[in-house]
Enzyme design. Sequence first.
Site, PDB file in Angstrom:
ATOM      1  CB  SER A   1      86.498  38.072  55.680  1.00 16.12           C
ATOM      2  OG  SER A   1      87.311  38.839  54.824  1.00 16.12           O
TER       3      SER A   1
ATOM      4  CG  HIS B   1      88.911  34.578  55.003  1.00 17.27           C
ATOM      5  ND1 HIS B   1      89.196  33.328  54.480  1.00 17.27           N
ATOM      6  CD2 HIS B   1      88.674  35.370  53.932  1.00 17.27           C
ATOM      7  CE1 HIS B   1      89.127  33.372  53.158  1.00 17.27           C
ATOM      8  NE2 HIS B   1      88.829  34.607  52.796  1.00 17.27           N
TER       9      HIS B   1
ATOM     10  CG  ASP C   1      89.636  38.014  51.694  1.00 16.87           C
ATOM     11  OD1 ASP C   1      89.654  36.886  51.176  1.00 16.87           O
ATOM     12  OD2 ASP C   1      88.712  38.434  52.405  1.00 16.87           O
TER      13      ASP C   1
ATOM     14  CG  MET D   1      92.015  40.866  47.030  1.00 15.57           C
ATOM     15  SD  MET D   1      90.498  41.781  46.745  1.00 15.57           S
ATOM     16  CE  MET D   1      89.422  41.018  47.974  1.00 15.57           C
TER      17      MET D   1
ATOM     18  CG  HIS E   1      90.895  33.738  49.646  1.00 12.64           C
ATOM     19  ND1 HIS E   1      89.632  34.257  49.489  1.00 12.64           N
ATOM     20  CD2 HIS E   1      91.191  33.133  48.466  1.00 12.64           C
ATOM     21  CE1 HIS E   1      89.184  33.987  48.267  1.00 12.64           C
ATOM     22  NE2 HIS E   1      90.113  33.315  47.633  1.00 12.64           N
TER      23      HIS E   1
ATOM     24  CG  MET F   1      91.326  36.102  45.867  1.00 12.63           C
ATOM     25  SD  MET F   1      90.046  37.144  46.584  1.00 12.63           S
ATOM     26  CE  MET F   1      90.687  37.334  48.238  1.00 12.63           C
TER      27      MET F   1
ATOM     28  CG  MET G   1      85.906  31.980  45.428  1.00 14.64           C
ATOM     29  SD  MET G   1      86.227  32.721  47.041  1.00 14.64           S
ATOM     30  CE  MET G   1      85.379  34.295  46.908  1.00 14.64           C
TER      31      MET G   1
ATOM     32  CG  ASP H   1      85.433  33.991  50.807  1.00  9.88           C
ATOM     33  OD1 ASP H   1      84.764  34.915  51.284  1.00  9.88           O
ATOM     34  OD2 ASP H   1      86.643  34.101  50.491  1.00  9.88           O
TER      35      ASP H   1
HETATM   36  C1  DX5 Z   1      85.947  38.307  48.417  1.00  5.45           C
HETATM   37  C2  DX5 Z   1      86.721  37.778  49.581  1.00  5.45           C
HETATM   38  C3  DX5 Z   1      85.898  37.515  50.770  1.00  5.45           C
HETATM   39  C4  DX5 Z   1      85.204  38.713  51.381  1.00  5.45           C
HETATM   40  C5  DX5 Z   1      83.833  38.226  51.733  1.00  5.45           C
HETATM   41  O1  DX5 Z   1      86.677  38.214  47.267  1.00  5.45           O
HETATM   42  O2  DX5 Z   1      87.372  36.570  49.236  1.00  5.45           O
HETATM   43  O3  DX5 Z   1      86.621  36.807  51.779  1.00  5.45           O
HETATM   44  O4  DX5 Z   1      85.820  39.229  52.517  1.00  5.45           O
HETATM   45  O5  DX5 Z   1      83.072  39.325  52.108  1.00  5.45           O
HETATM   46  P1  DX5 Z   1      81.509  39.218  52.373  1.00  5.45           P
HETATM   47  O6  DX5 Z   1      81.308  38.229  53.465  1.00  5.45           O
HETATM   48  O7  DX5 Z   1      81.159  40.608  52.745  1.00  5.45           O
HETATM   49  O8  DX5 Z   1      80.872  38.768  51.082  1.00  5.45           O
HETATM   50 ZN    ZN Z   2      88.273  35.395  50.910  1.00  5.78          ZN
END
Ligand code: DX5
Ligand code: ZN
Length: 238
Positions: free
Chosen positions: A6, A31, A33, A35, A64, A66, A138, A176
């Site tokens: 990620s 990956h 993310d 947000m 992903h 969010m 998750m 994840d």
């Molecule tokens: C958290 C993200 C993850 C994040 C995971 O909300 O969706 O993808 O990058 O990070 P680690 O592996 O550090 O928990």
């Molecule tokens: Zn993620």
Amino acid sequence: MRLCPSILSADFARLGEEIAVVQRAGADFLHVDVMDAQFVPNLTFGSIIVDACRKLTSLPLDVHLMVVEPMRFLEGFARSGADHLTVHLEAVGGADGARAAARAIRDRGLRAGIAIKPGTPIERILPVIPEIDIALVMTVEPGAGGQAFLPESPERIARVRAAIDEGEHDCLLEVDGGIGPATIARAASAGADTFVAGNSVFRSSEPGGAAAALKALREALKPVKAPGGAGGTQARRA
Ligand code: DX5
Ligand code: ZN
């Protein structure tokens, strides 16, 4: 077994180098993310980072979302070169919304994922499994990297695994959050086959950095039997 670093934990001032290292080290997907400071408290970035990643790597981009109202953004992320688009079950109002989102994603030629937060009853994702390509369980509360793997996760993963195998569905089971050498085998033994890892890869204290960290994750997976078993979904796909 697929490893999916990620970039949330990467050094964005050196994003190209960071991605090149994990690609060379055998990452399967990258990956990304997204947000929006509404669905989760944090704010990251939009499709311009997916555009940048697309130019930097041939790895499939596992995006992903969010965000609230993810349907508004599918087209833009698809155009930016995402390969997988995962939206939250909670953001689309449950199973019917998830089916509609999955159809809209697949219509654009992408793999469709549905993610579920730790606090949502796991049964809620089971009815949509026949219509999706990725079930993302998750294993931390979404919104930040570097959190601890939640202990109730293996039981939830196992429920999804059972549903995938029972219906012989061609669906990845991704996890994840909090995945590292100390937790990956627990997730894999419960039935996960795709592992997102941020901090444990990009902020690893291993002397060999991210490449050594990916190797350590693969090592930790070695004693675990592939999910589905002989004749299961994984074996058939291989
Ligand atoms: C958290 C993200 C993850 C994040 C995971 O909300 O969706 O993808 O990058 O990070 P680690 O592996 O550090 O928990
Ligand atoms: Zn993620």
